[in-house]
Design a protein around this motif. Structure first.
Motif, short mmCIF file in Angstrom:
data_model
loop_
_atom_site.label_atom_id
_atom_site.label_comp_id
_atom_site.label_asym_id
_atom_site.label_seq_id
_atom_site.Cartn_x
_atom_site.Cartn_y
_atom_site.Cartn_z
N ASP A 160 0.81 -1.22 0.00
CA ASP A 160 0.00 0.00 0.00
C ASP A 160 0.85 1.27 0.00
N GLY A 161 2.17 1.11 -0.12
CA GLY A 161 3.06 2.27 -0.17
C GLY A 161 3.29 2.94 1.16
N SER A 162 2.89 2.31 2.25
CA SER A 162 2.99 2.95 3.57
C SER A 162 4.37 2.82 4.20
N ALA A 163 5.22 1.92 3.68
CA ALA A 163 6.54 1.71 4.27
C ALA A 163 7.59 1.51 3.18
N VAL A 164 8.76 2.14 3.39
CA VAL A 164 9.91 1.98 2.49
C VAL A 164 11.10 1.61 3.36
N ILE A 165 11.59 0.37 3.18
CA ILE A 165 12.60 -0.17 4.09
C ILE A 165 13.87 -0.54 3.31
N PRO A 166 14.96 0.19 3.48
CA PRO A 166 16.22 -0.21 2.86
C PRO A 166 16.81 -1.41 3.60
N LEU A 167 17.15 -2.47 2.86
CA LEU A 167 17.62 -3.71 3.47
C LEU A 167 19.11 -3.94 3.27
N LEU A 168 19.59 -3.73 2.07
CA LEU A 168 20.99 -3.98 1.75
C LEU A 168 21.51 -2.88 0.83
#
Length: 567
Positions: A95-103
């Motif tokens: 839903d575009g509510s979270a943007v999480i950089p992982l690597l």
């Protein structure tokens, strides 16, 4: 710094496609990958999520997965070994509510995540301690700066977080405006310089892109030119990482030597017209003026600007013109090469119907539409746009070299002597032609010798067309007829049939392929005696069999083929 490679956005459901298009709008050249059977209107369909994700990651392509973070981590876990080589990997909620950089912390993942979050109007979930407490990513400097000794950064950042203070040698606003504990007497040092320096303990070195190299294009060959520029940098004690771009006159844009030097340094090549040079030379001291001064030199010349040079704002790139064939209709027949061109192009030139056929691949491009009969004018527009440094795709259906725009472009170049066009790189990307699509749909009628003839007498007289039909019929070729019938031309097809009947039997198989790859597609076989104007239109391609062509019935399928063996 943010990686220069365009990202891949991977989606698993149709609900995510709209969000993917929203994200990709800020990443020119990006690609939307969609799971086959669950998504449509994507750039690339895949059937195996794991294999696709691992292949992209191994190619160091930044990956934005609109899915759960867990599935990304579990899929890529076996590949994780060297964080310096890891491309950015980001998870975005459906839903575009979270943007999480992982690597990919060393390759700009946090900056990439911030850009995505800005588009979605949310906050990126940055968890990197250094970024949060220091207000900047020392491992990932902004565009225009290069960290020369990243291997020293881990200890350096740990010392900062433990309370050490740092002094700045040189100028870099992104550092002075951060939350770094800056002190002129600090034990740690950050040095910002375009000079090639020897690394010291407790010191990070950043090379700003302040060096412009001007070339005249008169160098003998690529190998010599590359060696010359490398030695020039050594003599000036300048770091290659500080070179912003290679600059040269627009008249040298097609010179491979210029591009070889640029490629050797991993920087773009930019070109000046005389007007651009005069404008930039008239400015006060600035990156543009420094570049212009270097460009007018008769031999390779180095200029150093007072601040990083953004090549995209100075001069222009070499213009590129791709003449592409999208196939007869459906996107499934479009080649990967053509898809890549459409993603990268800035401008699309073509007949409106053909531009509409490419669908979402044309989003965000400047469209230049024209009538179907304005081919030469269309070619001139495309060449003029490319001469301005744009990447232009001239769009044809089918194959661009078969009754299409490739010939028109080269005819215009041949007819008009325009020096500006000499700088343009031209490439023809083939496509599946209508005759191939029709043949494949019904069997193999083009299995032996064949030819193609257009029945349109707009560009050539009917007498020549009739002569060629008779010659092809007498030689017993299978014949593909293009442009068989239009609203103004209704008698030519019947006339062609009558010529053919002088050499063929009335029951000779004829294949009619209409709207191939599009809505309303139909492919059927009739006898030559039934070939009349009312069975075809301009969206129909007609294949007339030779005396060897056979028509057979197999279950519910009608098959037409031409044997390769003569007995």
């Amino acid at each position: 710094m943010i990686t220069k490679i365009a990202p891949a956005i991977v989606v698993l459901s149709q609900n995510s496609v709209t969000l993917a298009r929203q994200i990709i709008s800020v990443f020119p050249g990006g690609t939307v990958y969609g799971l086959a059977g669950r998504t449509s209107a994507v750039d690339v369909s895949f059937t195996n999520f794991g294999e696709t994700l691992r292949e992209l990651f191994a190619q160091r392509t930044p990956v934005i997965g609109i899915c759960a973070a867990g599935i990304l981590i579990r899929t890529l876990a076996p590949l994780l070994s060297d964080k310096r080589q890891e491309p950015p990997l980001i998870a975005v909620a459906e839903d575009g509510s979270a943007v999480i950089p992982l690597l990919g912390g060393l390759n700009g993942v946090n900056d990439l995540a911030r850009r995505i979050a800005e588009v979605l109007n949310v906050q990126a979930a940055i968890t990197t301690t250094g970024d949060i407490r220091l207000g900047t990513a020392l491992l990932s400097p902004p565009p225009g700066y290069h960290l020369a000794n990243p291997e020293d950064a881990k200890t350096f950042i740990s010392d900062l977080l433990a309370g050490a203070q740092v002094k700045i040698v040189g100028t870099a606003p992104w550092l002075s405006n951060s939350q770094l504990p800056i002190d002129p007497s600090g034990d740690l040092t950050i040095e910002v310089t375009e000079r090639a320096v020897t690394f010291q303990p407790n010191c990070l070195v950043y090379h700003p892109a302040t060096v412009a190299i001007g070339m005249s294009g008169t160098e003998e060959d690529s190998t010599t030119a590359v060696a010359l520029i490398q030695q020039l940098l050594v003599d000036a004690e300048l770091a290659p990482a500080s070179v912003a771009a290679i600059f040269a006159p627009i008249t040298t844009a097609a010179n491979p030597v210029i591009h070889a030097v640029a490629n050797s340094l991993g920087v773009p090549a930019r070109f000046f017209t005389s007007n651009q040079l005069e404008r930039d030379l008239s400015q006060g001291y600035s990156p543009a003026k420094a570049v212009a001064e270097a460009t007018i030199a008769q031999s390779p010349q180095i200029a150093i600007a007072s601040q990083p040079i953004d090549p995209n704002t100075i001069g222009q790139p070499q213009g590129r013109l791709a003449i592409i064939g999208t196939g007869p209709g459906g996107l499934q027949w479009m080649s990967p090469e053509v898809r890549e061109i459409l993603k990268s192009a800035t401008d699309l030139v073509g007949y409106k119907t053909y531009l509409d056929l490419i669908g979402a691949l044309g989003d965000g491009k400047q469209r230049h539409e024209s009538d179907n009969q304005e081919e030469l004018a269309r070619a001139k527009i495309a060449l003029d746009l490319a001469a301005e440094g744009r990447y232009v795709a001239v769009v044809s259906s089918g194959d661009p070299g078969i009754y299409a725009m490739a010939t028109a472009v080269f005819e215009v170049i041949d007819r008009y002597n325009q020096p500006a066009w000499d700088s343009v790189e031209i490439h023809v990307a083939p496509g599946i032609s209508a005759m191939q699509a029709a043949a494949a749909a019904i069997g193999a009628p083009l299995g032996h010798d064949f030819c193609a003839i257009s029945l349109s007498d707009i560009l050539k007289p009917w007498s020549i067309i009739a002569q060629r039909i008779a010659a092809a019929a007498a030689a017993d070729f299978v014949i593909a007829f293009y442009n068989p019938v239009s609203q103004e031309r209704t008698w030519q097809l019947t006339a062609a049939r009558d010529i053919l009947l002088q050499h063929r039997t009335p029951d000779t198989p004829v294949v009619l392929g209409r709207n191939l790859g599009r809505t309303g597609e139909s492919v059927k076989a009739i006898a030559l005696s039934q070939l009349t104007a009312d069975v075809a239109d301009m969206r129909t391609v007609i294949l007339v069999g030779s005396t060897k062509t056979r028509s057979i019935q197999r279950s519910a399928h009608h098959i037409v083929y031409t044997p390769r063996r003569y007995t």
